[in-house]
Design an enzyme around this catalytic site. Structure first.
Site, PDB file in Angstrom:
ATOM      1  CB  SER A  60      77.380   6.725  14.062  1.00  0.00           C
ATOM      2  OG  SER A  60      76.260   7.547  13.901  1.00  0.00           O
ATOM      3  CD1 TRP A  64      84.658  -2.290  16.783  1.00  0.00           C
ATOM      4  CD2 TRP A  64      83.330  -1.918  15.028  1.00  0.00           C
ATOM      5  NE1 TRP A  64      84.996  -3.202  15.813  1.00  0.00           N
ATOM      6  CE2 TRP A  64      84.186  -2.997  14.729  1.00  0.00           C
ATOM      7  CE3 TRP A  64      82.390  -1.507  14.076  1.00  0.00           C
ATOM      8  CZ2 TRP A  64      84.148  -3.655  13.492  1.00  0.00           C
ATOM      9  CZ3 TRP A  64      82.347  -2.170  12.861  1.00  0.00           C
ATOM     10  CH2 TRP A  64      83.221  -3.234  12.574  1.00  0.00           C
ATOM     11  CG  HIS A 119      79.031  12.156  20.276  1.00  0.00           C
ATOM     12  ND1 HIS A 119      79.270  11.172  19.346  1.00  0.00           N
ATOM     13  CD2 HIS A 119      78.888  11.515  21.471  1.00  0.00           C
ATOM     14  CE1 HIS A 119      79.278   9.991  19.949  1.00  0.00           C
ATOM     15  NE2 HIS A 119      79.063  10.173  21.230  1.00  0.00           N
ATOM     16  NE  ARG A 141      74.642   1.244  13.132  1.00  0.00           N
ATOM     17  CZ  ARG A 141      74.311   0.797  14.330  1.00  0.00           C
ATOM     18  NH1 ARG A 141      74.449   1.585  15.387  1.00  0.00           N
ATOM     19  NH2 ARG A 141      73.856  -0.436  14.493  1.00  0.00           N
ATOM     20  CE  LYS A 278      68.410  -6.941  18.672  1.00  0.00           C
ATOM     21  NZ  LYS A 278      67.312  -7.170  17.690  1.00  0.00           N
TER      22      LYS A 278
END
EC number: 2.8.2.-
Length: 312
Positions: A60, A64, A119, A141, A278
């Site tokens: 999710s 980052w 998590h 997300r 990606k």
């Protein structure tokens, strides 16, 4: 611990050709290593009020978020040319409660309160983490992108091609709530409901909003975890430099993230490159049929409509 796990309901994922097994413990599905970490943390972890948790459902935006948090809290020691992120992947910079309990406890003993990632479902957090008013950052997300990212991550771990791992089977299992740390909607609901009771200790970040305009989210994150940017730093472009350092383009181009291994000392180590596929939103449009879209949207409305969170 292993004796307990053997008695639990289990599921071997059909889309992964029975190469990945999940166990159901207290209504949550987990693979064995995470489940062992959960049981151990329940027994031995004691949260400190200064602890900050970076919570997320897998795939999710965790990588980052970890990179951004690490860059924010270490910016007085390092800049974008000397940051450990240039030679160390983000998951090795921020400890994971499920796997790095000893490291976290050592940090606590030394009064080093670096963020802790997890998590875990909210209800699965050790009791002290739920009662000590620790701050919790939760990134979420679009559910369809989560499924696509989850699918590719696991099939590559077990070394299956797209042709060998039917995507529609992955979607079906996910919609049944059978996924690592699933059900997905229960994960989000747990943190969302807790945030209604204690809004001051929660910060929700939406992946898609961060991609569109990262500056406001990075400022919020820095303020929330106690490392706000000064006006001088803002004028000097420190926020933008951190965003650039932690961008998918930058991190995925680094040698450590192209050829390194995450937890190389372990039997089930993972190639760092698998955490950088990606790094964009909307890729789900390349995978979902109209029937799948209708199924997912109906599920989101049914399970998560009351939250007001946009997940489709």
């Amino acid at each position: 611990m292993e004796d307990i796990i053997k008695t639990l309901p289990q599921h071997t994922c059909s889309f992964l050709k029975q190469r990945f097994t999940l166990y159901k413990y207290q209504d949550v599905w987990n693979h064995q290593e995470f489940l062992e970490g959960r049981m151990l943390s329940e027994q031995t972890f004691k949260a400190h009020p200064n602890d900050v948790f970076l919570a997320s459902y897998p795939k999710s935006g965790t990588t980052w978020l970890k990179a951004l948090a690490f860059a924010i809290i270490t910016r007085e020691k390092f800049d974008d040319s000397t940051s450990p992120l240039l030679t160390t992947m983000p998951h090795d910079c921020i400890p994971l409660l499920e796997k790095d309990l000893e490291k976290i406890q050592e940090n606590q003993r030394n009064s080093l309160y670096t963020p802790i990632s997890t998590h875990f479902h909210y209800k699965s957090l050790p009791e002290s983490a739920r009662t000590s008013n620790c701050k919790i950052v939760y990134i979420y997300r679009n559910m369809k992108d989560v499924i696509v990212s989850y699918y590719h991550f696991l099939r590559q771990i077990v070394k299956l091609s797209v042709e060998e791992a039917p995507f529609e089977e992955a979607v079906d299992e996910f919609c049944q709530g059978i996924s690592s740390c699933g059900p997905y909607w229960e994960h989000i609901l747990g943190y969302w409901k807790a945030s209604l009771e204690k809004p001051e200790i929660f910060l929700f970040l939406k992946y898609e909003d961060m991609k569109k305009d990262p500056v406001p989210s990075v400022k919020k994150l820095a303020d929330f975890i106690g490392h706000p940017f000064t006006p001088k730093e803002e004028e000097a472009g420190v926020i933008e430099n951190i965003i650039k350092l932690c961008s998918f383009e930058k991190l995925s181009s680094l040698e450590v993230n192209k050829s390194g291994m995450h937890r190389p000392e372990e039997a089930h180590s993972i190639e760092n490159r698998l955490y950088f596929r990606k790094g964009k939103d909307g890729d789900w449009k390349n995978y979902f049929t109209d029937e799948m879209i209708e199924k997912i949207d109906k599920l989101i409305d049914e399970k998560l409509g009351a939250t007001g969170l946009v997940l489709k």
